[in-house]
Design a protein around this motif. Structure first.
Motif, PDB file in Angstrom:
ATOM      1  N   UNK A 148       7.347  51.140   5.885  1.00  0.00           N
ATOM      2  CA  UNK A 148       6.149  51.897   6.253  1.00  0.00           C
ATOM      3  C   UNK A 148       5.983  51.919   7.768  1.00  0.00           C
ATOM      4  N   UNK A 149       6.142  50.784   8.402  1.00  0.00           N
ATOM      5  CA  UNK A 149       6.003  50.707   9.866  1.00  0.00           C
ATOM      6  C   UNK A 149       7.067  51.575  10.541  1.00  0.00           C
ATOM      7  N   UNK A 150       8.310  51.485  10.067  1.00  0.00           N
ATOM      8  CA  UNK A 150       9.394  52.270  10.670  1.00  0.00           C
ATOM      9  C   UNK A 150       9.177  53.771  10.469  1.00  0.00           C
ATOM     10  N   UNK A 151       8.741  54.162   9.276  1.00  0.00           N
ATOM     11  CA  UNK A 151       8.475  55.574   9.025  1.00  0.00           C
ATOM     12  C   UNK A 151       7.320  56.082   9.881  1.00  0.00           C
ATOM     13  N   UNK A 152       6.294  55.267  10.026  1.00  0.00           N
ATOM     14  CA  UNK A 152       5.153  55.668  10.849  1.00  0.00           C
ATOM     15  C   UNK A 152       5.598  55.870  12.294  1.00  0.00           C
ATOM     16  N   UNK A 153       6.434  54.979  12.782  1.00  0.00           N
ATOM     17  CA  UNK A 153       6.947  55.098  14.146  1.00  0.00           C
ATOM     18  C   UNK A 153       7.808  56.363  14.280  1.00  0.00           C
ATOM     19  N   UNK A 154       8.671  56.599  13.304  1.00  0.00           N
ATOM     20  CA  UNK A 154       9.557  57.760  13.349  1.00  0.00           C
ATOM     21  C   UNK A 154       8.785  59.074  13.225  1.00  0.00           C
ATOM     22  N   UNK A 155       7.630  59.017  12.565  1.00  0.00           N
ATOM     23  CA  UNK A 155       6.830  60.228  12.344  1.00  0.00           C
ATOM     24  C   UNK A 155       5.668  60.324  13.328  1.00  0.00           C
ATOM     25  N   UNK A 156       5.803  59.646  14.447  1.00  0.00           N
ATOM     26  CA  UNK A 156       4.777  59.685  15.500  1.00  0.00           C
ATOM     27  C   UNK A 156       3.387  59.315  14.989  1.00  0.00           C
ATOM     28  N   UNK A 157       3.339  58.341  14.114  1.00  0.00           N
ATOM     29  CA  UNK A 157       2.058  57.817  13.643  1.00  0.00           C
ATOM     30  C   UNK A 157       1.365  58.651  12.589  1.00  0.00           C
ATOM     31  N   UNK A 158       2.103  59.511  11.891  1.00  0.00           N
ATOM     32  CA  UNK A 158       1.463  60.394  10.911  1.00  0.00           C
ATOM     33  C   UNK A 158       1.791  60.065   9.458  1.00  0.00           C
ATOM     34  N   UNK A 159       2.385  58.905   9.201  1.00  0.00           N
ATOM     35  CA  UNK A 159       2.782  58.590   7.822  1.00  0.00           C
ATOM     36  C   UNK A 159       1.583  58.647   6.873  1.00  0.00           C
ATOM     37  N   UNK A 160       0.416  58.216   7.324  1.00  0.00           N
ATOM     38  CA  UNK A 160      -0.776  58.217   6.463  1.00  0.00           C
ATOM     39  C   UNK A 160      -1.118  59.608   5.967  1.00  0.00           C
ATOM     40  N   UNK A 161      -0.833  60.621   6.768  1.00  0.00           N
ATOM     41  CA  UNK A 161      -1.146  62.000   6.385  1.00  0.00           C
ATOM     42  C   UNK A 161      -0.304  62.477   5.202  1.00  0.00           C
ATOM     43  N   UNK A 162       0.781  61.783   4.906  1.00  0.00           N
ATOM     44  CA  UNK A 162       1.703  62.198   3.855  1.00  0.00           C
ATOM     45  C   UNK A 162       1.587  61.338   2.600  1.00  0.00           C
ATOM     46  N   UNK A 163       0.641  60.422   2.588  1.00  0.00           N
ATOM     47  CA  UNK A 163       0.486  59.504   1.461  1.00  0.00           C
ATOM     48  C   UNK A 163      -0.888  59.660   0.832  1.00  0.00           C
ATOM     49  N   UNK A 164      -0.985  59.283  -0.449  1.00  0.00           N
ATOM     50  CA  UNK A 164      -2.292  59.222  -1.094  1.00  0.00           C
ATOM     51  C   UNK A 164      -2.277  58.082  -2.104  1.00  0.00           C
ATOM     52  N   UNK A 165      -3.412  57.808  -2.661  1.00  0.00           N
ATOM     53  CA  UNK A 165      -3.524  56.772  -3.677  1.00  0.00           C
ATOM     54  C   UNK A 165      -3.117  55.402  -3.168  1.00  0.00           C
ATOM     55  N   UNK A 166      -2.470  54.623  -4.036  1.00  0.00           N
ATOM     56  CA  UNK A 166      -2.076  53.259  -3.669  1.00  0.00           C
ATOM     57  C   UNK A 166      -1.142  53.199  -2.462  1.00  0.00           C
ATOM     58  N   UNK A 167      -0.277  54.186  -2.322  1.00  0.00           N
ATOM     59  CA  UNK A 167       0.645  54.188  -1.171  1.00  0.00           C
ATOM     60  C   UNK A 167      -0.128  54.306   0.129  1.00  0.00           C
ATOM     61  N   UNK A 168      -1.148  55.148   0.131  1.00  0.00           N
ATOM     62  CA  UNK A 168      -1.969  55.293   1.344  1.00  0.00           C
ATOM     63  C   UNK A 168      -2.716  53.999   1.630  1.00  0.00           C
ATOM     64  N   UNK A 169      -3.255  53.384   0.592  1.00  0.00           N
ATOM     65  CA  UNK A 169      -3.952  52.109   0.766  1.00  0.00           C
ATOM     66  C   UNK A 169      -3.051  51.044   1.347  1.00  0.00           C
ATOM     67  N   UNK A 170      -1.813  51.001   0.876  1.00  0.00           N
ATOM     68  CA  UNK A 170      -0.867  50.021   1.410  1.00  0.00           C
ATOM     69  C   UNK A 170      -0.568  50.325   2.872  1.00  0.00           C
ATOM     70  N   UNK A 171      -0.368  51.592   3.191  1.00  0.00           N
ATOM     71  CA  UNK A 171      -0.093  51.964   4.584  1.00  0.00           C
ATOM     72  C   UNK A 171      -1.267  51.594   5.477  1.00  0.00           C
ATOM     73  N   UNK A 172      -2.475  51.837   5.019  1.00  0.00           N
ATOM     74  CA  UNK A 172      -3.667  51.481   5.799  1.00  0.00           C
ATOM     75  C   UNK A 172      -3.703  49.977   6.047  1.00  0.00           C
ATOM     76  N   UNK A 173      -3.372  49.212   5.008  1.00  0.00           N
ATOM     77  CA  UNK A 173      -3.385  47.748   5.153  1.00  0.00           C
ATOM     78  C   UNK A 173      -2.301  47.283   6.119  1.00  0.00           C
TER      79      UNK A 173
END
Length: 86
Positions: free
Chosen positions: A52-77
């Motif tokens: 998650x951290x690596x994807x967020x870095x590679x996506x210029x901090x936008x990984x949360x915009x591509x997730x929902x539900x439990x995956x988004x919650x995990x990314x937020x955490x």
């Protein structure tokens, strides 16, 4: 005349586009993470968090915009309430 037998999926050589190849790689990654989770759940959790951290870095901090539900919650955490990577 030659009698043809049953064709298997592996007998047909179909070209796949980049999107399909990406989906297959993602599916394989998910299967491997599941296998690790069956053996060592804590290691699998660490791997997912690092991913998650690596994807967020590679996506210029936008990984949360591509997730929902439990995956988004995990990314937020994992990422916390920090601003996206600049």
């Amino acid at each position: 005349m030659t009698k043809l037998g049953q064709l298997e999926d592996t007998d047909i050589d179909l070209s796949i586009d980049d999107g399909e190849a990406g989906e297959r790689r993602a599916s394989e990654l998910a299967n491997r993470i599941r296998m690790v989770a069956a053996q060592d759940p804590l290691l699998a959790q660490d791997l997912v968090e690092e991913l998650i951290v690596a994807l967020d870095r590679a996506m210029d901090g936008t990984i949360r915009d591509h997730l929902d539900g439990p995956a988004r919650g995990m990314a937020e955490r994992v990422l916390g309430d920090s601003d996206p990577v600049q």
